[in-house]
Design a protein around this motif. Structure first.
Motif, short mmCIF file in Angstrom:
data_model
loop_
_atom_site.label_atom_id
_atom_site.label_comp_id
_atom_site.label_asym_id
_atom_site.label_seq_id
_atom_site.Cartn_x
_atom_site.Cartn_y
_atom_site.Cartn_z
N LEU A 515 0.83 -1.21 0.00
CA LEU A 515 0.00 0.00 0.00
C LEU A 515 0.87 1.26 0.00
CD1 LEU A 515 -2.85 -0.92 2.55
CD2 LEU A 515 -3.08 -0.70 0.07
N ALA A 516 1.89 1.26 0.85
CA ALA A 516 2.74 2.45 1.01
C ALA A 516 3.51 2.79 -0.26
CB ALA A 516 3.72 2.24 2.16
N SER A 517 3.77 1.81 -1.09
CA SER A 517 4.63 2.05 -2.26
C SER A 517 3.86 2.38 -3.54
CB SER A 517 5.52 0.82 -2.51
OG SER A 517 4.73 -0.32 -2.74
N SER A 518 2.52 2.36 -3.50
CA SER A 518 1.76 2.68 -4.72
C SER A 518 1.05 4.02 -4.58
CB SER A 518 0.73 1.57 -5.02
OG SER A 518 -0.34 1.62 -4.10
N LYS A 519 0.72 4.61 -5.70
CA LYS A 519 0.14 5.96 -5.73
C LYS A 519 -1.14 6.06 -4.91
CE LYS A 519 -1.46 9.56 -8.91
NZ LYS A 519 -1.63 9.94 -10.33
N PHE A 520 -2.11 5.20 -5.20
CA PHE A 520 -3.40 5.29 -4.52
C PHE A 520 -3.41 4.49 -3.22
CE2 PHE A 520 -4.23 6.04 -9.05
CZ PHE A 520 -4.73 7.33 -8.95
N LYS A 547 12.65 -5.86 5.07
CA LYS A 547 13.05 -5.50 3.71
C LYS A 547 12.49 -4.13 3.33
CE LYS A 547 13.60 -10.20 1.89
NZ LYS A 547 13.18 -11.17 0.87
N ASP A 548 12.78 -3.15 4.19
CA ASP A 548 12.16 -1.83 4.02
C ASP A 548 12.59 -1.12 2.74
OD1 ASP A 548 14.43 0.31 4.94
OD2 ASP A 548 14.59 -1.55 6.07
N GLY A 549 13.71 -1.50 2.18
CA GLY A 549 14.18 -0.85 0.95
C GLY A 549 13.23 -1.04 -0.21
N ALA A 550 12.48 -2.14 -0.19
CA ALA A 550 11.58 -2.46 -1.29
C ALA A 550 10.45 -1.44 -1.43
CB ALA A 550 10.99 -3.86 -1.10
N TRP A 551 10.01 -0.86 -0.31
CA TRP A 551 8.91 0.10 -0.37
C TRP A 551 9.36 1.54 -0.12
CZ3 TRP A 551 7.55 3.31 3.64
CH2 TRP A 551 8.08 3.01 4.89
N SER A 554 10.61 3.76 -3.06
CA SER A 554 9.70 4.16 -4.15
C SER A 554 9.29 5.61 -3.94
CB SER A 554 8.46 3.26 -4.16
OG SER A 554 7.68 3.51 -3.00
N ASP A 555 8.80 6.26 -4.99
CA ASP A 555 8.42 7.68 -4.90
C ASP A 555 7.38 7.93 -3.81
OD1 ASP A 555 10.15 8.28 -6.92
OD2 ASP A 555 8.63 8.27 -8.51
N HIS A 556 6.34 7.09 -3.79
CA HIS A 556 5.27 7.28 -2.80
C HIS A 556 5.69 6.77 -1.43
CE1 HIS A 556 2.73 8.54 -6.10
NE2 HIS A 556 3.08 7.45 -6.76
N GLY A 557 6.52 5.74 -1.44
CA GLY A 557 7.04 5.21 -0.17
C GLY A 557 7.87 6.23 0.58
N LYS A 558 8.65 7.04 -0.16
CA LYS A 558 9.48 8.08 0.48
C LYS A 558 8.60 9.09 1.22
CE LYS A 558 13.29 7.82 -2.83
NZ LYS A 558 13.87 8.43 -4.06
N ILE A 559 7.48 9.43 0.60
CA ILE A 559 6.57 10.40 1.22
C ILE A 559 5.98 9.83 2.50
CG2 ILE A 559 4.40 11.67 0.91
CD1 ILE A 559 5.10 11.68 -2.15
N ILE A 560 5.53 8.56 2.42
CA ILE A 560 4.97 7.90 3.61
C ILE A 560 6.04 7.78 4.70
CG2 ILE A 560 4.09 5.68 4.49
CD1 ILE A 560 1.98 7.28 2.98
N SER A 561 7.25 7.41 4.30
CA SER A 561 8.35 7.25 5.26
C SER A 561 8.59 8.54 6.05
CB SER A 561 9.62 6.85 4.51
OG SER A 561 10.72 6.76 5.39
#
Length: 596
Positions: A515-520, A547-551, A554-561
């Motif tokens: 969920l964290a790594s996708s746009k919607f 394996k936090d690098g996987a999400w 990502s562009d959207h994952g960085k924002i969530i992070s």
């Protein structure tokens, strides 16, 4: 359908930008061929200058002072050629675009130039755009408290002059495409109502909100009297019936009804009574008592548009008369017919009497499937919106929806969520895979109905349906552009309990990285995160660590992070908890101050 037909639809920012690029592209292309815009002739240098102005304006300005200087410089170039520039395709676009930012001396110059040559301008396909912009600015500025009285009087005089000129020459201009639109603009401005610039739902919604805000704005008597003059002259016209049979003049009548609601309720009622007796359901209609035939109004698109506006502006007693004479006993057939289902939606959206609405609901309740199969799910959505607004028939609505999609049995209720999102019955959906649900084009009305039912007073069946849906299906649904909004309604609804929100947060365990790594999906992640308690948040963080690098890359994952302070959590769990508690305490303090 829009009650107004503007010259050129203006879209949202994205569409607006595309339209302007296309216009500029064409302007450059025609210039190379030696064509310098339709309408009046302008020199090649002037034409190229206007094209550059549009390009510069589109790029934006660093501050208001730069913008003001730019506007003043442009209008200096139009001195003594105001009318000629405004009658040219490209020149009119530039002038209309900049008029709202012009100073008083520039507007005075344009108003004088237009006043001296007003008759041909009122039917010019390009100059009328500028004239409408001038009327809008003159009306607004005539009521500004921070302007000198002399300046306000100048603006007021121009508004009245144009409005009365068109009133006194109505026979000439009401049938003219461009003159008709200028009259509409005058009426809306005289009533201090906003102009609807677009047919898009969001624009309509924004306009309705603005109208609500301006309902209590007092209209000066010298403006309201002009609107009354228009109405009193028109209603005794021998050609009045002809006005109702043309889309152009029908659009004008719709605007007139809107303005009369603001300035003269008695005159409005007089118009609605005349429409009801002569246009909507005349007594001499042979088929009036035939349940299989439509009242006369539904046989003409222009007349139907007036009916829709009448439903919007009518007081309760008149609304009931229109409902009884035009809709009662025929709702199902009208809802299933392509040209008339929008009128049913208007009826439902503007019904404010609970008992009356319940009668409408009972008439439609057993026909949901037929209406959906006819492709008119907007009727079902409007019905649900009225159920929510009037707190009526909500349980019956949910039951009818479940029956419509073949999910009324208790062991089938969990299928409803996907069925409704696709607006497809369980029977038709058998054998359909949900693996690519996140990329699928879901049904807008279906997902909106789902969100709506979560805001009902007792949404337990929908809540249980979501909680019992397969976790992978939910993950894919929540990662879909339309499906992602369902989570918002679930966690924000005042009628979905805290325990149910926590159940969904726990149910989604194992999907948070995706969920964290996708746009919607990241939108849903954020909604679920905001609804989660500390224990659930800790569980989510532990899940994200693997394996936090996987999400997180990502562009959207960085924002969530960044939003959940993931880096701090990795460094020190305790420090992260303390930081979270401080943020929570600050939020509580802020709301405590508001609640005081």
């Amino acid at each position: 359908m829009s009650d107004e037909a503007p010259h050129e639809a203006q879209g949202n920012k994205r569409n607006n930008r595309k339209r302007k690029k296309s216009f500029l592209k064409n302007a450059r292309k025609y210039a190379k061929k030696g064509h310098y815009g339709r309408g009046s002739h302008i020199e090649a240098d002037t034409y190229q200058y206007f094209v550059r102005i549009m390009e510069t304006y589109r790029e934006g300005f660093d501050n208001d002072e730069d913008k003001a200087n730019f506007v003043n410089n442009v209008f200096e170039q139009t001195e003594n050629t105001e009318v000629n520039c405004s009658c040219n395709q490209v020149g009119c676009r530039v002038v209309e675009m900049l008029i709202p930012f012009a100073n008083d001396s520039v507007l005075e110059r344009f108003m004088k130039a237009f006043s001296d040559d007003i008759r041909p301008i009122c039917s010019d396909r390009f100059a009328t755009h500028v004239l409408e912009a001038l009327v809008t600015q003159s009306t607004q500025r005539s009521l500004k408290t921070d302007l000198p009285d002399k300046t306000k009087e100048m603006y007021k005089a121009f508004t009245i002059k144009i409005s009365k000129f068109l009133l006194n020459n109505m026979e000439d201009f009401i049938w003219d495409t461009y003159g008709n639109h200028v009259i509409r603009t005058c009426l809306l401005n005289l009533a201090l109502l906003p102009k609807e610039d677009d047919k898009k739902p969001q624009q309509k919604k924004n306009t309705e909100i603005k109208e609500e805000e301006e309902k209590n704005t007092d209209v000066p008597e010298y403006y309201s009297e002009i609107i009354k003059d228009y109405a009193e002259r028109l209603i005794v016209w021998p050609q009045f019936k002809e006005l109702c049979s043309s889309e152009l003049t029908s659009g004008f009548l719709q605007i007139l009804l809107k303005t009369l609601r603001k300035v003269d309720k008695k005159l409005l009622r007089k118009y609605l009574e005349k429409f009801l007796e002569d246009l909507f359901a005349p007594e001499n209609n042979k088929n009036i008592d035939n349940p299989d035939s439509f009242p006369q109004v539904f046989l003409s698109k222009p007349a139907m548009m007036i009916l829709e506006m009448a439903l919007q502006v009518a007081k309760s007693k008149m609304f009931t008369q229109i409902y009884v004479k035009c809709f009662s006993g025929k709702l199902v057939k009208l809802a299933k017919t392509r040209n008339t289902n929008f009128a049913v939606q208007k009826l439902l959206n503007h019904c404010n009497d609970k008992a009356e609405f319940e009668a409408m609901f009972d008439e439609l309740a057993d026909s949901f499937l037929e209406i959906v199969e006819a492709g008119h799910s907007g009727v079902i959505l409007s019905l649900g919106q009225s159920c929510k607004r009037l707190s009526a028939k909500q349980g019956n609505y949910v039951q009818s929806i479940m029956k419509c999609f073949g999910c009324e049995q208790e062991d089938q209720s969990h299928h409803l969520i996907i069925c409704l999102s696709r607006l497809t019955s369980l029977e038709k959906m058998k054998g359909t895979s949900n693996e690519n649900l996140q990329k699928e084009k879901l049904n807008l009305h279906g997902t909106l109905i789902l969100q709506l039912m979560l805001e009902f007073n007792k949404p337990i069946k929908i809540v249980n349906g979501i909680l019992n849906t397969d976790i992978n299906d939910l993950k894919n649904l929540f990662s879909n552009s339309m499906g992602s909004h369902i989570v918002d309604s679930y966690v924000k609804s005042a009628f979905v309990g805290e325990k149910s929100r926590e159940k969904l947060v726990r149910k989604m365990k194992g999907t948070y990285q995706e969920l964290a790594s996708s746009k919607f999906g990241s939108r849903c992640f954020e909604a679920l995160w905001n609804a989660a308690n500390l224990k659930s948040r800790l569980a989510i963080m532990d899940e994200l660590l693997y394996k936090d690098g996987a999400w997180s890359n990502s562009d959207h994952g960085k924002i969530i992070s960044n939003k959940i302070n993931f880096i701090l959590y990795k460094r020190s769990k305790e420090e992260w908890k303390n930081n979270l508690n401080k943020t929570t305490d600050k939020t509580k303090e802020m709301f405590a101050d508001v609640l005081k």
